[in-house]
Design an enzyme around this catalytic site. Sequence first.
Site, PDB file in Angstrom:
ATOM      1  N   ARG A 238      57.515  92.600  46.174  1.00  0.00           N
ATOM      2  CA  ARG A 238      55.941  92.547  46.219  1.00  0.00           C
ATOM      3  C   ARG A 238      55.433  93.473  45.119  1.00  0.00           C
ATOM      4  O   ARG A 238      55.763  94.643  45.019  1.00  0.00           O
ATOM      5  CB  ARG A 238      55.620  92.775  47.702  1.00  0.00           C
ATOM      6  CG  ARG A 238      55.775  91.598  48.647  1.00  0.00           C
ATOM      7  CD  ARG A 238      54.906  90.589  48.244  1.00  0.00           C
ATOM      8  NE  ARG A 238      55.278  89.636  49.371  1.00  0.00           N
ATOM      9  CZ  ARG A 238      56.092  88.333  49.288  1.00  0.00           C
ATOM     10  NH1 ARG A 238      56.922  88.327  48.156  1.00  0.00           N
ATOM     11  NH2 ARG A 238      56.364  87.528  50.271  1.00  0.00           N
ATOM     12  N   GLU A 267      47.668  88.923  42.897  1.00  0.00           N
ATOM     13  CA  GLU A 267      48.326  87.460  42.430  1.00  0.00           C
ATOM     14  C   GLU A 267      47.452  86.342  42.899  1.00  0.00           C
ATOM     15  O   GLU A 267      46.768  86.364  44.073  1.00  0.00           O
ATOM     16  CB  GLU A 267      49.572  87.037  43.065  1.00  0.00           C
ATOM     17  CG  GLU A 267      50.654  87.850  42.682  1.00  0.00           C
ATOM     18  CD  GLU A 267      52.048  87.917  43.178  1.00  0.00           C
ATOM     19  OE1 GLU A 267      52.239  86.724  44.033  1.00  0.00           O
ATOM     20  OE2 GLU A 267      53.041  88.661  43.100  1.00  0.00           O
ATOM     21  N   HIS A 285      55.666  84.724  40.065  1.00  0.00           N
ATOM     22  CA  HIS A 285      56.021  84.575  41.298  1.00  0.00           C
ATOM     23  C   HIS A 285      56.923  83.412  41.555  1.00  0.00           C
ATOM     24  O   HIS A 285      56.509  82.537  42.504  1.00  0.00           O
ATOM     25  CB  HIS A 285      55.028  84.869  42.409  1.00  0.00           C
ATOM     26  CG  HIS A 285      55.606  85.252  43.651  1.00  0.00           C
ATOM     27  ND1 HIS A 285      54.577  85.956  44.445  1.00  0.00           N
ATOM     28  CD2 HIS A 285      56.727  85.211  44.240  1.00  0.00           C
ATOM     29  CE1 HIS A 285      55.538  86.335  45.758  1.00  0.00           C
ATOM     30  NE2 HIS A 285      56.553  85.700  45.631  1.00  0.00           N
TER      31      HIS A 285
HETATM   32  C1  DGY Z   1      58.897  85.088  49.845  1.00  0.00           C
HETATM   33  O1  DGY Z   1      59.573  84.050  50.448  1.00  0.00           O
HETATM   34  O2  DGY Z   1      58.519  85.946  50.590  1.00  0.00           O
HETATM   35  C2  DGY Z   1      58.878  84.785  48.470  1.00  0.00           C
HETATM   36  O3  DGY Z   1      58.154  86.095  47.829  1.00  0.00           O
HETATM   37  C3  DGY Z   1      58.129  83.645  48.110  1.00  0.00           C
HETATM   38  O4  DGY Z   1      58.614  83.001  46.998  1.00  0.00           O
END
Ligand code: DGY
Length: 324
Positions: A238, A267, A285
Amino acid sequence: MARRKLLVTGVPPQAVIDRAKPAFDVSIWREAAPIGARLAQQAQGQDALIVMPGDKLDSSAIAALPPSVQVLGTYSVGYDHIDLAAATARRLPVFNTPDVLTDSVADLALFLILAAARDTTAAERTLRDGRWGPWAPMSMLGRSLQGMRLGIFGMGRIGQAVAERARAFGMHPHYHNRSRVSPDGERGAVFHAELEGLLAESDVLCICAPSTPELRNAIDAKRLACLPRGAIVVNVARGDLVDELAMFAAVHEGQVRGIGFDVYRNEPRIDERWLRLPNATLLPHIGSATDEVRTAMGMLALDGIQSHFEGRPAANLLNPAAYD
Ligand code: DGY
């Protein structure tokens, strides 16, 4: 009995819709812009919601949900966008999508490590821009992964899958995690009780930790200074784990020589300074973005929702206390 209603705030693969339809009246938010503040109104009369990682369900968004909403699924393993305590207080069970995306995110981490080590984004730009000159011993040189120390920050399912792949490239995994993992999970990876200790041994740092309030900005200027000079930094977790201004400075000063990022703050409207960084491979992402995985994620979110209505909550329940 009236059929239950399910709202999904993004368009899932058709197989997920086909699976949901016999059980629910399904509504899908199909606009390109996220549902945002319109969620409360769109959720009127819905029994269940499946939300996207970009939908912010803070305490006020949860308080604004209509009483009809009994259960929530998120199309993600990460759940930092949901105030779980507020959901629990409202007795709203929340289900996520663990495991099914582990391999695809780990694959992408290796892609980013390779791209950063070999600076493939700049090399490709050279070709596309028509600047490709004759083969020369010193042109477009990267670094070999063989023998490099890979520091994994966050040794959960994804961190372990990254370590497994990295070993095949001759890298030596080290890791920092809240607690030491079992020997089966470690498979020889070196544990560092302190994050700073891990960073000092990381030719490549791969960020795989979950975003929790304690870990926000964990990779800040002081910690970036702990890396060996010229390290590579990859983030598939993240954006808010990283102090972005400190990251930009570390790249410009040469403390970090290459980066591979899939996740950012704010984002999809990321800081424009990302785009001006040299030796940076930047992806939007896409860690879990394969047809197979996005289908499996949708099915798992549905499993959770259905398990709630069948009165036997599935294992991907994040807040068992919602049933207390
Ligand atoms: C998640 O599942 O948390 C991912 O970051 C989405 O692709």
